[in-house]
Design a protein around this motif. Sequence first.
Motif, mmCIF file in Angstrom:
data_model
loop_
_atom_site.group_PDB
_atom_site.id
_atom_site.type_symbol
_atom_site.label_atom_id
_atom_site.label_comp_id
_atom_site.label_asym_id
_atom_site.label_seq_id
_atom_site.Cartn_x
_atom_site.Cartn_y
_atom_site.Cartn_z
ATOM 1 N N THR A 37 1.435 -7.481 -7.776
ATOM 2 C CA THR A 37 0.311 -7.402 -6.847
ATOM 3 C C THR A 37 0.561 -6.254 -5.873
ATOM 4 O O THR A 37 1.693 -6.021 -5.451
ATOM 5 N N GLU A 38 -0.492 -5.558 -5.534
ATOM 6 C CA GLU A 38 -0.381 -4.381 -4.676
ATOM 7 C C GLU A 38 -1.269 -4.532 -3.453
ATOM 8 O O GLU A 38 -2.378 -5.071 -3.537
ATOM 9 N N ASN A 39 -0.766 -4.056 -2.331
ATOM 10 C CA ASN A 39 -1.523 -3.965 -1.088
ATOM 11 C C ASN A 39 -1.360 -2.559 -0.548
ATOM 12 O O ASN A 39 -0.247 -2.137 -0.225
ATOM 13 N N SER A 40 -2.478 -1.828 -0.468
ATOM 14 C CA SER A 40 -2.452 -0.431 -0.033
ATOM 15 C C SER A 40 -2.889 -0.323 1.419
ATOM 16 O O SER A 40 -3.798 -1.039 1.876
ATOM 17 N N TYR A 41 -2.247 0.622 2.138
ATOM 18 C CA TYR A 41 -2.557 0.863 3.547
ATOM 19 C C TYR A 41 -2.711 2.360 3.755
ATOM 20 O O TYR A 41 -1.735 3.110 3.682
ATOM 21 N N ASN A 42 -3.943 2.800 4.016
ATOM 22 C CA ASN A 42 -4.218 4.201 4.337
ATOM 23 C C ASN A 42 -4.025 4.369 5.840
ATOM 24 O O ASN A 42 -4.911 4.063 6.635
ATOM 25 N N VAL A 43 -2.855 4.852 6.229
ATOM 26 C CA VAL A 43 -2.481 4.833 7.645
ATOM 27 C C VAL A 43 -3.266 5.854 8.451
ATOM 28 O O VAL A 43 -3.430 5.690 9.670
ATOM 29 N N LEU A 44 -3.769 6.931 7.839
ATOM 30 C CA LEU A 44 -4.523 7.927 8.596
ATOM 31 C C LEU A 44 -5.941 7.458 8.891
ATOM 32 O O LEU A 44 -6.573 7.956 9.818
ATOM 33 N N SER A 45 -6.443 6.514 8.131
ATOM 34 C CA SER A 45 -7.799 6.016 8.368
ATOM 35 C C SER A 45 -7.853 5.013 9.509
ATOM 36 O O SER A 45 -8.928 4.607 9.932
ATOM 37 N N THR A 46 -6.684 4.598 10.010
ATOM 38 C CA THR A 46 -6.647 3.634 11.111
ATOM 39 C C THR A 46 -6.667 4.300 12.475
ATOM 40 O O THR A 46 -6.479 3.632 13.485
ATOM 41 N N GLY A 47 -6.867 5.620 12.534
ATOM 42 C CA GLY A 47 -6.924 6.329 13.800
ATOM 43 C C GLY A 47 -5.585 6.798 14.294
ATOM 44 O O GLY A 47 -5.444 7.147 15.478
ATOM 45 N N ASN A 48 -4.598 6.818 13.433
ATOM 46 C CA ASN A 48 -3.279 7.319 13.827
ATOM 47 C C ASN A 48 -3.358 8.823 14.037
ATOM 48 O O ASN A 48 -3.736 9.568 13.143
#
Length: 478
Positions: A37-48
């Motif tokens: 199972t995979e969980n992806s996190y686009n860290v630049l889309s969170t306003g970083n």
Amino acid sequence: MRLYTLTRRHFALVFAIFLMCFVLTVLIGVTGPKVITENSYNVLSTGNESKTGPFHIKSPPLSNYNQQLWLLCVIQMTQNNEEDFIKNFQMNVELKGVMQDASIMRISDNVHRKSRFLHCAQPHQLCDEFIVVHLGYLNYTQYQINVSLKGLEGKSQNIQNVTFVIKTYNPKFSQVEIWFRFVFVVLTFVVTCMFAHSLRKFSMRDWGIEQKWMSILLPLLLLYNDPFFPLSFLTNSWFPGTLDTFFQALFLCALLLFWLCVYHGIRVQGERRFLTFYLPKLVIVGLLWISAVTLGIWQLANELQDPTYQYNMDMKHFQGMKIFFLLVVVLYVLYLVFLLVRAWSELKNMPYSDLRLKFLTSLTFLVLIISTVILYLRFGSKALKDNFVAELSTHYQNSAEFLSFYGLLNFYLYTLAFIYSPSRNTLYDSQMKDNPAFSMLNDSDDEVIYGSDYEVMPLQNGRAIKTTSKYQDETDSD
């Protein structure tokens, strides 16, 4: 052995049943759940604001059924030149664990600092993923991971996207794995007991070399299926996983040794001395086993202290060990081919030995072809990638890839156990062999009578009818 009493139709039926069992296992695996199972996190889309971190990643809630955890990072670059982009940078990782009472524990007192290479290829400039953290077992219900990328500040304007991917085992697949391992353990135990029961009335000096090896391989297959596997879900410890890896390496190396000994032993009858017969084979296979176990223990010991450890990046002598392992593999293959060619050239016209040789070669060749196809479909061209030890388990796509390999080895050993078990009339013939009146005490394995060349049928019309044996009749008819 039952091998001597089977006709061509029986051999075809044996191969057909073997393939049917394997295909059935694959079909069951196809309908099973995904392994990872995979969980992806686009860290630049969170306003970083910073494209190089620090990034704060929180894993989903975990249980022992998730087994392991990988955190991978994928960076996408935008460049106008057509050359590949390669950059050496430093990765800082801080790891924290969340307890069941929501308290946070710092797993390590220090921030882990590791060097990594960023390689981006044209035309899409999607960089190669790299492993940030690998946890061999889960000791907390959730993990908080802080990651900073140092050394990429000068290229930050070219960084388009930074994605972190958390991979764990699917809990549904873990349940499937438990049940199927249990089924294979039970089947192997039954087959082992039946094979031992069939040989109980015979002295070991009457056993063929295949029967002696099957009495070793079947218990090792029981360990390969790992009856202690459920302990991985009952305890938060590295020991059950290490024990499973040790059992798998032991069985696979014993199987490699079995092929060498049988192909050599078929044509070498009589006493097989340890120094001249077994020692060279033990040295070759032992080097393979030592290399695999050493690498696995080294990886585990360092990961327990540093979850960001990767031997291909941190072990100075990794390339030397890799070359040594490949050289031993090449030596093993050349030795096996030499024994196989010698056996075929010397035994092709011997009535019993050629049958033993043809059956084992045909079935083993079929298993090797299927194994090669499975490995290629599972890993593709990256099967020998430098960081394959930590990444092997992340390349399962579905349950079929797991069940196919386990089912293939189990059904292979079950088939050999059936073929090499004594036939029904073996007891009578063995008693004849032990009778001094027959003067056959010193016969080789091939000369043990499993049905004499001529048999006397019951009286018909007051006359005894003399006929040839089944094997001789099949040979003449061919």
